[in-house]
Motif scaffolding. Structure first.
Motif, mmCIF file in Angstrom:
data_model
loop_
_atom_site.group_PDB
_atom_site.id
_atom_site.type_symbol
_atom_site.label_atom_id
_atom_site.label_comp_id
_atom_site.label_asym_id
_atom_site.label_seq_id
_atom_site.Cartn_x
_atom_site.Cartn_y
_atom_site.Cartn_z
ATOM 1 N N THR A 70 0.842 -1.197 0.000
ATOM 2 C CA THR A 70 0.000 0.000 0.000
ATOM 3 C C THR A 70 0.882 1.254 0.000
ATOM 4 N N HIS A 71 0.420 2.237 -0.745
ATOM 5 C CA HIS A 71 1.192 3.467 -0.957
ATOM 6 C C HIS A 71 0.256 4.561 -1.440
ATOM 7 N N VAL A 72 0.732 5.787 -1.359
ATOM 8 C CA VAL A 72 0.111 6.871 -2.123
ATOM 9 C C VAL A 72 1.089 7.221 -3.228
ATOM 10 N N ASP A 73 0.551 7.628 -4.377
ATOM 11 C CA ASP A 73 1.397 7.977 -5.522
ATOM 12 C C ASP A 73 2.064 9.334 -5.279
ATOM 13 N N HIS A 74 2.831 9.764 -6.264
ATOM 14 C CA HIS A 74 3.392 11.117 -6.271
ATOM 15 C C HIS A 74 2.242 12.123 -6.138
ATOM 16 N N PHE A 107 -4.432 5.615 0.244
ATOM 17 C CA PHE A 107 -3.504 4.491 0.175
ATOM 18 C C PHE A 107 -4.142 3.338 -0.610
ATOM 19 N N HIS A 108 -3.354 2.773 -1.517
ATOM 20 C CA HIS A 108 -3.849 1.698 -2.374
ATOM 21 C C HIS A 108 -2.705 0.745 -2.714
ATOM 22 N N GLY A 109 -3.048 -0.428 -3.228
ATOM 23 C CA GLY A 109 -2.024 -1.410 -3.584
ATOM 24 C C GLY A 109 -2.653 -2.540 -4.371
#
Ligand SMILES: [Fe+2]
Length: 266
Positions: free
Chosen positions: A125-129, A190-192
């Motif tokens: 999971t992350h947030v993009d730029h 947050f997504h992945g």
């Protein structure tokens, strides 16, 4: 030729669903491309045929390849062009109410529009730029289009939508061929991607991101987190807190701390 299913010519009808969706605004649109076009889509094996693009094989991005600087096939370009057209941007405005939307000319150069993932692959999971590469303006929307025609949901590869801390999975969106997912991109979106357990074919997707000239783009939404935008790089959340104390993960720790500090003071 318009390659988008005419059911989606006017996305205003989905606006309420989009805005009310949790953990943050999103919508799932099945049979997104017209059938005849989707059935004839040929996904050349970019990874094996050419040596450009970018491969990932870390604890957080496994068995993944993106098309950065890759020359894409005619049909993939056609889809990407369609998603960057003024008409589609106006349609996205009707869906989201976000003003001054624009798409970036940096698609598939400093960013990548086509992604592949293989067996045992996943994306943490992350947030993009946060910002458009040239102007620095807010990154506000993403569309992901699932391309692999014979994909079975039980293989995994679902899109994860997580809570505002990126720790808890709140929603899984199964990979169904020709399904599009549009979601609001914020510093807390947050997504992945869940692990691909077993699959005889690659998981192929198109990804296009959108930006707004409005620096306060989330004000009209009811969100479960602060309606603020601030600058941040792609920021991953490590699965276990103790992972942050490993030397190899120092850069993730720094980015995560910066993100938390900015989120607190914004
Ligand atoms: Fe992402």
């Amino acid at each position: 030729m318009n390659i988008i299913n005419k059911r989606y010519y006017n996305l205003e009808q989905f606006s309420k669903n989009f805005k009310d969706a949790k953990p943050y605004p999103h919508i799932v649109l099945d049979n997104f491309l017209i059938d005849s076009f989707f059935k004839n889509l040929n996904l050349e094996n970019y990874k094996l045929s050419q040596n450009t693009g970018r491969s990932f094989n870390t604890n957080l991005e496994k068995n993944k390849w993106t098309s950065k600087n890759e020359i894409l096939s005619k049909n993939l370009k056609l889809i990407i062009d369609e998603l960057n057209k003024k008409d589609f941007l106006e349609n996205l405005y009707k869906l989201t109410g976000i003003t001054d939307l624009f798409s970036t000319t940096e698609g598939n150069t400093s960013l990548a529009n086509y992604h592949e993932m293989y067996e045992s692959g996943f994306l943490g999971t992350h947030v993009d730029h946060s910002s458009e590469p040239i102007t620095g303006l807010p990154h506000v929307l993403n569309i992901i289009l699932y391309l692999s025609k014979d994909w079975k949901s039980l293989w995994g590869g679902s899109t994860i939508l997580a809570d505002k801390n990126g720790r808890k999975i709140e929603k899984l969106i199964d990979f169904v061929p020709n399904r599009a997912v549009i979601f609001l991109h914020t510093p807390f979106s947050f997504h992945g991607v869940t692990e691909i357990k077993k699959s005889p074919i690659k998981r192929s997707t198109i990804y296009v991101d959108y930006y707004s000239k409005n620096k306060d783009p989330y004000n009209h939404f009811n969100l479960l987190f602060k309606k603020v935008w601030f600058k941040h790089p792609t920021t991953f959340i490590l699965p276990n807190l103790k992972d942050y104390f490993q030397i190899k993960n120092q850069s993730y720790l720094k980015k995560m701390i910066k993100h938390k500090v900015k989120a607190f003071f914004s």
